[in-house]
Design an enzyme around this catalytic site. Sequence first.
Site, short mmCIF file in Angstrom:
data_model
loop_
_atom_site.label_atom_id
_atom_site.label_comp_id
_atom_site.label_asym_id
_atom_site.label_seq_id
_atom_site.Cartn_x
_atom_site.Cartn_y
_atom_site.Cartn_z
N ILE A 108 44.27 42.94 49.26
CA ILE A 108 45.08 44.08 49.65
C ILE A 108 46.45 43.60 50.17
O ILE A 108 46.54 42.97 51.24
CB ILE A 108 44.36 44.94 50.72
CG1 ILE A 108 42.95 45.31 50.22
CG2 ILE A 108 45.18 46.19 51.05
CD1 ILE A 108 42.91 45.99 48.85
N ALA A 128 53.03 53.22 41.20
CA ALA A 128 53.38 51.83 41.45
C ALA A 128 53.60 51.07 40.14
O ALA A 128 54.48 50.21 40.04
CB ALA A 128 52.29 51.17 42.28
N GLY A 179 63.43 21.84 31.36
CA GLY A 179 62.82 20.52 31.39
C GLY A 179 62.09 20.28 32.70
O GLY A 179 61.42 21.18 33.22
N GLU A 236 47.44 46.21 39.63
CA GLU A 236 47.81 47.55 39.13
C GLU A 236 47.31 47.76 37.70
O GLU A 236 48.00 48.35 36.88
CB GLU A 236 49.33 47.75 39.16
CG GLU A 236 49.98 47.41 40.46
CD GLU A 236 49.83 48.48 41.49
OE1 GLU A 236 49.33 49.56 41.14
OE2 GLU A 236 50.17 48.23 42.65
C1 LIG Z 1 48.39 39.22 44.71
C2 LIG Z 1 47.52 40.46 44.51
C3 LIG Z 1 47.77 41.60 45.24
C4 LIG Z 1 46.95 42.73 45.08
N1 LIG Z 1 47.18 43.85 45.85
C5 LIG Z 1 46.29 44.90 45.80
C6 LIG Z 1 46.44 46.01 46.68
O1 LIG Z 1 47.40 46.11 47.45
N2 LIG Z 1 45.48 46.99 46.66
C7 LIG Z 1 44.41 46.94 45.81
O2 LIG Z 1 43.57 47.85 45.86
N3 LIG Z 1 44.25 45.88 44.95
C8 LIG Z 1 45.17 44.87 44.93
N4 LIG Z 1 45.01 43.78 44.08
C9 LIG Z 1 43.82 43.72 43.23
C10 LIG Z 1 44.09 43.98 41.77
O3 LIG Z 1 44.42 45.33 41.55
C11 LIG Z 1 42.83 43.54 40.99
O4 LIG Z 1 42.81 42.13 41.04
C12 LIG Z 1 42.83 44.03 39.56
O5 LIG Z 1 42.58 45.41 39.50
C13 LIG Z 1 41.73 43.32 38.72
O6 LIG Z 1 40.51 43.32 39.37
P1 LIG Z 1 39.69 41.94 39.55
O7 LIG Z 1 40.61 40.90 40.09
O8 LIG Z 1 38.46 42.28 40.31
O9 LIG Z 1 39.33 41.49 38.07
P2 LIG Z 1 38.12 42.02 37.19
O10 LIG Z 1 38.08 43.50 37.20
O11 LIG Z 1 36.89 41.29 37.59
O12 LIG Z 1 38.58 41.54 35.75
C14 LIG Z 1 38.48 40.18 35.33
C15 LIG Z 1 38.86 40.10 33.84
O13 LIG Z 1 37.98 40.96 33.08
C16 LIG Z 1 38.77 41.88 32.33
N5 LIG Z 1 38.06 43.16 32.21
C17 LIG Z 1 37.51 43.91 33.20
N6 LIG Z 1 36.98 45.03 32.69
C18 LIG Z 1 37.21 44.99 31.35
C19 LIG Z 1 36.91 45.86 30.26
N7 LIG Z 1 36.29 47.03 30.42
N8 LIG Z 1 37.30 45.48 29.01
C20 LIG Z 1 37.95 44.31 28.80
N9 LIG Z 1 38.27 43.45 29.78
C21 LIG Z 1 37.91 43.79 31.04
C22 LIG Z 1 40.05 42.04 33.12
O14 LIG Z 1 41.09 42.54 32.30
C23 LIG Z 1 40.29 40.62 33.60
O15 LIG Z 1 40.88 39.86 32.57
C24 LIG Z 1 45.87 42.68 44.17
C25 LIG Z 1 45.66 41.52 43.39
C26 LIG Z 1 46.48 40.42 43.54
C27 LIG Z 1 46.25 39.19 42.71
#
Ligand SMILES: Cc1cc2nc3c(=O)[nH]c(=O)nc-3n(C[C@H](O)[C@H](O)[C@H](O)COP(=O)(O)OP(=O)(O)OC[C@H]3O[C@@H](n4cnc5c(N)ncnc54)[C@H](O)[C@@H]3O)c2cc1C
Length: 386
Positions: free
Chosen positions: A165, A244, A341, A365
């Site tokens: 978050i 966003a 480079g 997002e």
């Molecule tokens: C620096 C940073 C700041 C963030 N800030 C916020 C924030 O302020 N508030 C908040 O709520 N969240 C925040 N997030 C979280 C972010 O929104 C999530 O990381 C993102 O939604 C992906 O979820 P996950 O990391 O659990 O990946 P997962 O959902 O586990 O996905 C992993 C991989 O599987 C793929 N995948 C998942 N489902 C499918 C599908 N149905 N079909 C094909 N491929 C799929 C994804 O595309 C990805 O490549 C932040 C993340 C980062 C890195």
Amino acid sequence: MTALDLLDLDPSLTDEERQIRDVVRHLVDDRVRPHVADWYEEGRVPARELAREFGKLGLLGMHLTGYGCAGASAVAYGLACQELEAGDSGLRSLVSVQGSLAMYAIWRYGSEEQKQRWLPSMATGEAIGCFGLTEPDHGSDPASMATRARRDGDDWLLNGGKMWITNAPVADVAVIWARADEGVRGFAVPMDTPGVTTREIRRKMSLRASVTGEIVLDDVRLPADAQLPGAAGLKAPLSCLTEARYGIVWGSLGAARDCLETTLAYATTRTQFGRPIAGFQLTQAKLADMAVELVKGQLLALHLGRLADAGRLRPDQVSVGKLNNVREALAIARQCRTILGANGVSGEYPVMRHANNLESVLTYEGTSEIHQLVVGQRLTGLSAFA
Ligand SMILES: Cc1cc2nc3c(=O)[nH]c(=O)nc-3n(C[C@H](O)[C@H](O)[C@H](O)COP(=O)(O)OP(=O)(O)OC[C@H]3O[C@@H](n4cnc5c(N)ncnc54)[C@H](O)[C@@H]3O)c2cc1C
């Protein structure tokens, strides 16, 4: 404008839009560029100080109206995002999360009392907000969220945890999404409420000039009026994400533009084999392809912005923009790195910092795969999410 404005897009902007862009550009030049490499290296950023400075310029919740918000157009907001992210994606994230996620949720779904309580101080940057949707076990699939809201008399009790978050460790208020018996609901949770704890996520290799944290909710007791009365179901947080994501459509191009400007300047002065490396055909092919992608992305962003200002922008169109512009921005940043480079891997130049940041922007997002699925569903009428 610069040599990179290949299509003369500048005159397509209004005077006011250009003015806002230039003001934010100066702020980034004065306040961000001299320090951002250090913030990034140290993994710390003066978030509160910057929030107040951004607030003074009206950048927080700038596309919202009333409650001290600037009421700017979607295009003006997009241009501001572009300039902020030319400084660093982390700073654009600070502004996006504050304005498009936390403030927007309260502005659109909150009670009048909640709006009066939070929005004016969030607009000035005195209060910082965060937006808790993602959980350790539920990212792309927020419908499966495990955080629970249970009624206890007139109160609510929240239990669960939010992960990744932005701004959480420095926030005064969190908009928390939780599942109640009647479906997903949103809550404005003051961060000093007993039972709320945060932990900063360290060792990020990306968005290091942004504070990211975990939020643990352990029997957090909230009065009935902490619930956002207008938010019913998952479509509420998803509508905030659309806001966003729109900022990211523009912002990501700011990072790409900064990479390309840096690289153009480098390539025209760096000599090898007795001539500037910009004079080699292979380098020019790279530069031309990148500049074309940049300006195509800017046209796309401007088109989506004009649709938004006309009240006609659909979420799947925002997915087109986020998918394309972040993907191309990342490709530009990586390609620029090759032209620098060895200097391309140095923090003395912004290119690898932007490239690393854009890895997060590609994921948060809605990952690029999720946006492909949104566009795929629009094209075929078939949902391929599960
Ligand atoms: C620096 C940073 C700041 C963030 N800030 C916020 C924030 O302020 N508030 C908040 O709520 N969240 C925040 N997030 C979280 C972010 O929104 C999530 O990381 C993102 O939604 C992906 O979820 P996950 O990391 O659990 O990946 P997962 O959902 O586990 O996905 C992993 C991989 O599987 C793929 N995948 C998942 N489902 C499918 C599908 N149905 N079909 C094909 N491929 C799929 C994804 O595309 C990805 O490549 C932040 C993340 C980062 C890195």
